[in-house]
Scaffold this motif. Structure first.
Motif, short mmCIF file in Angstrom:
data_model
loop_
_atom_site.label_atom_id
_atom_site.label_comp_id
_atom_site.label_asym_id
_atom_site.label_seq_id
_atom_site.Cartn_x
_atom_site.Cartn_y
_atom_site.Cartn_z
N LEU A 71 19.98 4.81 6.61
CA LEU A 71 18.61 4.69 6.12
C LEU A 71 18.39 5.66 4.96
O LEU A 71 18.99 6.74 4.93
CB LEU A 71 17.61 5.04 7.22
N SER A 72 17.51 5.29 4.05
CA SER A 72 17.06 6.25 3.05
C SER A 72 16.05 7.17 3.75
O SER A 72 15.54 6.86 4.82
CB SER A 72 16.38 5.52 1.88
N TYR A 73 15.75 8.29 3.11
CA TYR A 73 14.76 9.19 3.70
C TYR A 73 13.39 8.51 3.77
O TYR A 73 12.64 8.71 4.73
CB TYR A 73 14.68 10.50 2.92
N ASP A 74 13.06 7.71 2.78
CA ASP A 74 11.79 6.99 2.80
C ASP A 74 11.76 5.96 3.93
O ASP A 74 10.73 5.78 4.59
CB ASP A 74 11.52 6.31 1.46
N GLU B 180 0.83 -1.21 0.00
CA GLU B 180 0.00 0.00 0.00
C GLU B 180 0.86 1.26 0.00
O GLU B 180 0.56 2.22 -0.69
CB GLU B 180 -0.95 -0.01 1.20
N VAL B 181 1.95 1.24 0.76
CA VAL B 181 2.89 2.37 0.75
C VAL B 181 3.43 2.57 -0.67
O VAL B 181 3.48 3.68 -1.18
CB VAL B 181 4.04 2.17 1.77
N GLY B 182 3.81 1.47 -1.30
CA GLY B 182 4.33 1.54 -2.67
C GLY B 182 3.33 2.12 -3.65
O GLY B 182 3.69 2.90 -4.53
N ARG B 183 2.06 1.75 -3.50
CA ARG B 183 1.01 2.30 -4.38
C ARG B 183 0.75 3.76 -4.08
O ARG B 183 0.47 4.55 -4.97
CB ARG B 183 -0.28 1.50 -4.22
N ALA B 184 0.80 4.12 -2.81
CA ALA B 184 0.42 5.47 -2.39
C ALA B 184 1.50 6.52 -2.64
O ALA B 184 1.17 7.68 -2.90
CB ALA B 184 0.08 5.45 -0.90
N TRP B 185 2.75 6.11 -2.57
CA TRP B 185 3.85 7.07 -2.67
C TRP B 185 3.82 7.76 -4.03
O TRP B 185 3.67 7.10 -5.06
CB TRP B 185 5.17 6.36 -2.48
N PRO B 186 4.00 9.07 -4.05
CA PRO B 186 3.95 9.79 -5.33
C PRO B 186 5.15 9.49 -6.24
O PRO B 186 5.08 9.70 -7.45
CB PRO B 186 3.93 11.26 -4.91
N GLU B 187 6.23 9.03 -5.67
CA GLU B 187 7.44 8.64 -6.42
C GLU B 187 7.85 7.26 -5.92
O GLU B 187 7.39 6.82 -4.87
CB GLU B 187 8.56 9.65 -6.18
N PRO B 188 8.74 6.58 -6.62
CA PRO B 188 9.19 5.28 -6.12
C PRO B 188 9.73 5.38 -4.69
O PRO B 188 10.48 6.31 -4.37
CB PRO B 188 10.29 4.86 -7.10
N PHE B 189 9.33 4.45 -3.85
CA PHE B 189 9.78 4.39 -2.47
C PHE B 189 11.22 3.90 -2.47
O PHE B 189 11.51 2.84 -3.01
CB PHE B 189 8.87 3.43 -1.69
#
Length: 137
Positions: A83-86, A64-73
């Motif tokens: 860590l990445s910012y995501d 769901e996070v992957g679908r919702a994120w406006p850019e690739p997670f």
């Protein structure tokens, strides 16, 4: 880059995180690798995070996070200690959900996600973290 810029741009080192947060990030990364290799990500996740219920909730949440994120997670590879910012935001979202802090959850995500998406993610996150509490290792 200046030392101040380096400090502002740095992200946490996974080796300095609490055990549960480290496990969540490692699980996120291993699931991403399994998916890229065409393997069932939930099988890789289950081996790292617990039984089928908790791994299914985790996989559903991440999807769901992957679908919702406006850019690739962005997920860093397992060999990357930072860590990445995501990934940082993911942990912050899980922390807010664990604390029942919907206002903080929304504040972190309202600029990029519509309200209905934030609500769905918050509900999924709270359900997932409630299982983590019952299965801390």
């Amino acid at each position: 880059m200046s030392k101040l810029t380096d400090l502002l741009a740095s992200t946490p080192d996974i080796r300095n995180l609490p055990a549960l947060q480290t496990r969540l990030i490692e699980t996120l990364r291993m699931g991403a690798i399994a998916a890229k290799q065409g393997k069932a990500a939930c099988c890789a996740v289950e081996a790292r995070i617990g039984g089928p219920d908790i791994s299914r909730r985790f996989c559903d949440l991440v999807a769901e996070v992957g679908r919702a994120w406006p850019e690739p997670f962005t997920i860093n590879p397992p060999c990357q200690y930072r860590l990445s910012y995501d990934e940082m935001l993911f942990l912050d979202m899980m922390t807010a959900a664990a604390g029942g802090d919907r206002s903080t959850f929304d504040a972190m995500t309202k600029d990029m996600l519509p309200e209905n998406t934030r609500t769905a993610l918050y509900v999924m996150a709270t359900r997932f973290v409630s299982l983590c509490v019952g299965n801390p290792e």
